[in-house]
Design an enzyme around this catalytic site. Structure first.
Site, PDB file in Angstrom:
ATOM      1  N   GLU A   1       0.783  -1.235   0.000  1.00 22.67           N
ATOM      2  CA  GLU A   1       0.000   0.000   0.000  1.00 22.67           C
ATOM      3  C   GLU A   1       0.820   1.292   0.000  1.00 22.67           C
ATOM      4  O   GLU A   1       0.712   2.114   0.913  1.00 22.67           O
ATOM      5  CB  GLU A   1      -0.961   0.002   1.191  1.00 22.67           C
ATOM      6  CG  GLU A   1      -1.996  -1.088   1.141  1.00 22.67           C
ATOM      7  CD  GLU A   1      -2.996  -1.037   2.278  1.00 22.67           C
ATOM      8  OE1 GLU A   1      -4.097  -1.590   2.133  1.00 22.67           O
ATOM      9  OE2 GLU A   1      -2.676  -0.430   3.328  1.00 22.67           O
TER      10      GLU A   1
ATOM     11  N   GLU B   1      -6.006  -8.274   0.371  1.00 25.79           N
ATOM     12  CA  GLU B   1      -6.673  -8.037   1.652  1.00 25.79           C
ATOM     13  C   GLU B   1      -8.167  -7.836   1.420  1.00 25.79           C
ATOM     14  O   GLU B   1      -8.570  -7.070   0.539  1.00 25.79           O
ATOM     15  CB  GLU B   1      -6.094  -6.801   2.359  1.00 25.79           C
ATOM     16  CG  GLU B   1      -4.658  -6.948   2.829  1.00 25.79           C
ATOM     17  CD  GLU B   1      -4.156  -5.720   3.575  1.00 25.79           C
ATOM     18  OE1 GLU B   1      -5.000  -4.917   4.045  1.00 25.79           O
ATOM     19  OE2 GLU B   1      -2.930  -5.567   3.693  1.00 25.79           O
TER      20      GLU B   1
END
Length: 507
Positions: free
Chosen positions: A346, A449
């Site tokens: 991320e 995720e």
């Protein structure tokens, strides 16, 4: 004899090819159904809050924002212009310039970092008592302050400066370290008494290790690593239809057993154990660099000290990160359990530019390929409007994967959605998004995720079951696979272990 030998050789070659395919390397693989081991080797306080219980003044950890209101002036203390100038006490409301980020030295001693990233200190070039925010480094003695709290009202504080005197707001335009009292109670008329309000929340690896200090942190973290994830967890995973784990790690693991302070050694041994357990129970491993040097997104899960993002700002920083990837790949390259290496988790857009992340991903890919043909996972940037921006790079490299994270959370889009609207969003919007990044000759797709949690209040077990089932069906179409966040969590719906054992998710 020659014929038999040739048959044996051919058979062995075919067997090795089959093993290579089942091993999931770039010459062929299977779809990943994984669970993240979040909160283990990279601390996230919300996953296991009790990890922080023993820290004194645990509400004053690194990165905590504090605002001080002078009882004398009735106004908030402020770094004029956000930094680079004097400290005043003339603001009627508190926002960015009135918020000071803590850099913790011990339970009561701190540096105060202002909006523009300078540190509060005393004007040593002037009269030695005026409070200013002009220093770009925290280490100077004059930049250290002690917070003393009223035992009867923890929000009332005095701030002792390095010269031994307390800060006081004589006027709205003057905050100085020249008050010698401090023993006369905590009344409203005392110019050295401030009401302190804390804002923000950060409980990552930096906060827990620096909060406990170098000696206590070693004991606490080793106990955590040895108990939070154990061999029986891999045995449990192997009894479900899960076939892999994604293990978040921090950059300091490459310096084990003596990482730079405040980090402590021991996480590398835990990762070694994970690979041994994975091999024993036939589980594949995705190594995920979750926290890069300097933090790639400013969040606690990237071990940011105070919410700042410093990763990728220099070539040295990128080179250090590439070296970490190479270290990890080389260490586990011969393990049959190594399935993929995720280069970074991320990165934040626009803070991390496309040029920077592309440059790093190419260098990281090359570092992996020096030692292994494991898949190389490239995480999409957070906040980018173009989910295919990595395709020009990834499509030209063998064995690449694009990682996307899908949560029906963290956005007001989901605030008022009903159960059915959430499920429809998965089936319609997420399907379209996955289709958009799936190409015949491009990189594989990975929902690295996701979680069966949402904004819906009062949902029934049956609602969660439908929501989870919908995600499994849609994310099962990702060409590389998916990984639930996370195996264990005090919040039940975020714990795949709890969700499976209690019948909320059926794999």
């Amino acid at each position: 004899m020659y014929v038999r030998t040739r048959v044996v050789v051919i058979s062995i070659c075919l067997l090795m090819c089959c093993l290579g395919t089942s091993d999931g390397r770039v010459n062929g693989g299977f779809k990943i159904k994984a669970v993240n081991l979040g909160g283990w080797l990279v601390t996230e306080g919300w996953i296991k809050p009790s990890l922080f219980d023993g820290i004194p003044n645990k509400d004053l950890l690194d990165g905590k924002g504090v605002q001080f209101k002078s009882l004398r002036t009735g106004k908030y203390v402020c770094a004029e212009s956000g930094g680079g100038s004097i400290i005043v006490a003339n603001r009627t409301a508190a926002s960015g310039w009135e918020t000071f980020k803590l850099w913790r030295i011990n339970a009561s001693m701190f540096n105060f970092r202002v909006f523009n990233k300078q540190f509060v200190g005393l004007d040593t070039a002037g009269n030695g008592v005026d409070a200013v925010a002009v220093s770009n480094t925290p280490g100077h003695h004059s930049n250290i302050f002690e917070i003393l709290r009223d035992n009867n009202d923890q929000s009332r504080v005095r701030i002792r400066a390095s010269n031994g005197f307390f800060l006081q707001a004589k006027t709205e335009e003057s905050v100085t370290a020249d008050y010698g009292g401090g023993g006369n109670g905590w009344g409203d008329d005392d110019p050295s008494v401030f009401v302190m309000k804390t804002v923000g929340h950060s409980e990552g690896e930096f906060q827990v290790t620096n909060g406990y200090g170098p000696e206590k942190a070693v004991q606490v973290m080793k106990e955590h690593w040895n108990t939070f994830i154990v061999e029986d967890d891999f045995k449990f995973i192997s009894t479900t239809r899960l076939n892999a784990v994604r293990i978040p790690v921090g950059w300091w693991i490459a310096s084990d057993p003596n990482p730079p302070p405040p980090y402590v050694g021991g996480s590398l041994q835990a990762l070694d154990n994970a690979f041994l357990w994975a091999q024993k129970y036939g589980v594949k491993v995705i190594i995920d660099l979750h926290a890069a040097p300097g933090s790639q997104n400013g969040f606690e899960h990237s071990s940011s000290r105070d919410g700042s993002r410093e990763w990728g700002t220099t070539d040295d920083n990128i080179k250090q990160t590439v070296d970490i990837i190479e270290f990890l790949t080389a260490r586990y390259a011969n393990s049959p359990s190594l399935y993929a290496v995720e280069l970074i988790n991320e990165p934040l857009s626009p803070g991390v530019s496309l040029n920077t992340i592309t440059k790093y991903y190419k260098a990281g890919y090359d570092a992996v390929r020096k030692h292994s043909d494991a898949y190389v996972v490239m995480s999409n940037r957070l906040g980018t409007a173009e989910p295919r921006e990595l395709f020009p790079l990834a499509s030209g490299l063998k064995g690449t994967v694009i990682d996307v994270h899908y949560y029906n959370l963290f956005s007001d889009v989901f605030d008022n959605m009903t159960v059915q609207q959430n499920i429809d969003f998965i089936r319609t919007n997420r399907t379209a998004e996955l289709n958009h990044i799936a190409t015949t000759n491009g990189p594989l797709t990975f929902v690295g995720e996701w979680v069966a949690e949402w904004q819906v209040q009062g949902a029934r077990k049956e609602d969660y079951q439908r929501f989870g089932k919908g995600q499994l069906e849609v994310y099962g179409r990702a060409t590389f696979g998916w990984a639930y966040w996370t195996l264990r969590n005090v919040n039940n719906h975020w714990s795949l272990e709890w969700m499976i054992k209690n019948g909320y998710i059926n794999l």
